[in-house]
Design an enzyme around this catalytic site. Sequence first.
Site, short mmCIF file in Angstrom:
data_model
loop_
_atom_site.label_atom_id
_atom_site.label_comp_id
_atom_site.label_asym_id
_atom_site.label_seq_id
_atom_site.Cartn_x
_atom_site.Cartn_y
_atom_site.Cartn_z
N CYS A 264 -11.04 10.23 8.08
CA CYS A 264 -9.69 9.78 7.68
C CYS A 264 -8.61 10.55 8.43
O CYS A 264 -8.60 11.78 8.44
CB CYS A 264 -9.53 9.98 6.18
SG CYS A 264 -7.87 9.66 5.59
N CYS B 188 0.87 -1.18 0.00
CA CYS B 188 0.00 0.00 0.00
C CYS B 188 0.90 1.23 0.00
O CYS B 188 1.64 1.46 0.96
CB CYS B 188 -0.88 -0.06 1.25
SG CYS B 188 -1.96 1.36 1.42
N CYS C 272 -11.64 14.30 4.23
CA CYS C 272 -12.69 13.32 4.56
C CYS C 272 -12.72 13.20 6.08
O CYS C 272 -11.67 13.03 6.71
CB CYS C 272 -12.40 11.99 3.89
SG CYS C 272 -12.27 12.18 2.10
N CYS D 220 -2.93 15.05 2.74
CA CYS D 220 -3.95 15.06 1.69
C CYS D 220 -4.71 16.37 1.80
O CYS D 220 -5.03 16.80 2.91
CB CYS D 220 -4.90 13.88 1.88
SG CYS D 220 -6.12 13.73 0.57
N1 SAH Z 1 -7.22 9.17 -1.08
C1 SAH Z 1 -7.60 7.96 -1.67
C2 SAH Z 1 -6.75 6.78 -1.28
C3 SAH Z 1 -6.31 6.65 0.16
S1 SAH Z 1 -7.44 6.14 1.38
C4 SAH Z 1 -9.05 7.67 -1.39
O1 SAH Z 1 -9.63 8.34 -0.55
O2 SAH Z 1 -9.61 6.78 -2.01
C5 SAH Z 1 -7.73 4.39 1.16
C6 SAH Z 1 -9.10 3.96 1.68
O3 SAH Z 1 -9.18 3.96 3.12
C7 SAH Z 1 -10.19 4.89 1.19
O4 SAH Z 1 -11.33 4.17 0.76
C8 SAH Z 1 -10.50 5.67 2.44
O5 SAH Z 1 -11.76 6.24 2.37
C9 SAH Z 1 -10.38 4.60 3.51
N2 SAH Z 1 -10.24 5.14 4.86
C10 SAH Z 1 -9.78 6.35 5.23
N3 SAH Z 1 -9.82 6.48 6.58
C11 SAH Z 1 -10.33 5.33 7.07
C12 SAH Z 1 -10.57 4.84 8.39
N4 SAH Z 1 -10.28 5.57 9.45
N5 SAH Z 1 -11.08 3.61 8.52
C13 SAH Z 1 -11.32 2.83 7.44
N6 SAH Z 1 -11.08 3.23 6.17
C14 SAH Z 1 -10.59 4.47 5.98
FE1 SF4 Z 2 -7.54 12.11 1.39
FE2 SF4 Z 2 -8.16 10.44 3.38
FE3 SF4 Z 2 -10.08 11.49 1.86
FE4 SF4 Z 2 -8.44 9.64 0.80
S1 SF4 Z 2 -9.91 9.32 2.48
S2 SF4 Z 2 -9.10 11.59 -0.13
S3 SF4 Z 2 -6.52 10.17 1.88
S4 SF4 Z 2 -8.71 12.63 3.24
#
Ligand code: SAH
Ligand code: SF4
Length: 391
Positions: A142, A128, A139, A135
């Site tokens: 995250c 990964c 979100c 970022c």
């Molecule tokens: N920025 C990209 C890729 C990185 S995140 C994206 O958002 O797709 C990889 C995955 O992990 C994404 O589906 C994201 O939404 C998820 N993710 C982020 N934070 C998380 C959390 N705390 N628990 C579970 N999944 C999470």
């Molecule tokens: Fe960025 Fe996290 Fe959202 Fe992926 S899930 S776009 S890493 S803020």
Amino acid sequence: MDAQAPITQDVLTIPRKAAEGLPNLVGMTRDGMRDALIAAGTPEKQAKMRVGQIWQWVYHWGVRDFAKMTNLAKDYRAMLADNFVVALPEVVTRQVSGDGTRKYLVRIAGGHEVEVVYIPETDRGTLCISSQVGCTLTCSFCHTGTQKLVRNLTAAEIIGQVLVARDDLGEWPVQGTPKDEVRLLSNIVLMGMGEPLYNFENVRDAMKIAMDPDGIQLSRRRITLSTSGVVPEIARTAQEIGCQLAISFHATTDEVRDKLVPINKRWPLADLLDALRTYPKVSNSERITFEYVMLDGVNDSDADAHRLIKLIDGIPAKINLIPFNEWPGAPYKRSSNNRIRAFADIIYKAGYASPIRTPRGEDIMAACGQLKSATERARKSKAQIAQEAGL
Ligand code: SAH
Ligand code: SF4
């Protein structure tokens, strides 16, 4: 694997600093390398062949030392050493979880750090990788999204993560021995820190290197790019990379998705789904993975499951349910196992694969969405996170 095994951590001190100023051959496209070699005095007629030779040393054999590139003339090796480096990000720490997951903290130019996670499974191993420091998207569930500082990684820093992991796994071929049948590092997912489609060119160039048949040789079917939904770049991903696509879907109404994945305000569900309908045709990808984080009481009802099925109707899809991984200050809770199973069941009965992702490496904070380098501590306050989430 013994889940009770202790966590180990060690600090590697392999000096991998690039000499100041010299261009790094790692991360260049074949065309880019050709131009660079010509600029350094390689006759144009020879340049393509030299690229082929250097490429094989670096990406097939894992050789970094020009002196060891024995099919090049001595003078030419000296010229390379005077003009270029073959440099990787520096591994600062390496942690190994009780379940075998490895997390590397690597340092890149400017002193920034990103995390890379290797997840071993019985029949494959997935790396990964990160595409950005932090970022820019926020979100609300995250951890990476709470990190203030953001910078795009270069192609060298992106493919460098793969080279670092292959070094650590000891997975470079040895001349004269048969090829390994099963690769330890057989898959790449762009699911680490950052939004890959906000760093399109560098991600594309790095993945082209990973797919090159003369080097690391990963099939485009073994590379998955995860995006939060940068709609204008989705068709480009199909055309210019052709890898598998995963979408951080996470909600079934614009109202909820606006809060969880704020980029939804710019490109709402209808626009996103339109872009997804054409993806498999253009990229030859089999199915799109819909990632869906299970948040207690937020997006996990039976009605959500039914809506999800309706929305993705007609798209070849697999739905990956991700139990929420908690982090300090997170404004959500993970849905209960029963809830997750009930949700999965509705989706499965509608004819879609609905695997529940087992969190890996939780003891070393390596699970999805937990990545955030400890040294980039500047973070938003709890109140700010909650406010942005509209809570
Ligand atoms: N920025 C990209 C890729 C990185 S995140 C994206 O958002 O797709 C990889 C995955 O992990 C994404 O589906 C994201 O939404 C998820 N993710 C982020 N934070 C998380 C959390 N705390 N628990 C579970 N999944 C999470
Ligand atoms: Fe960025 Fe996290 Fe959202 Fe992926 S899930 S776009 S890493 S803020």
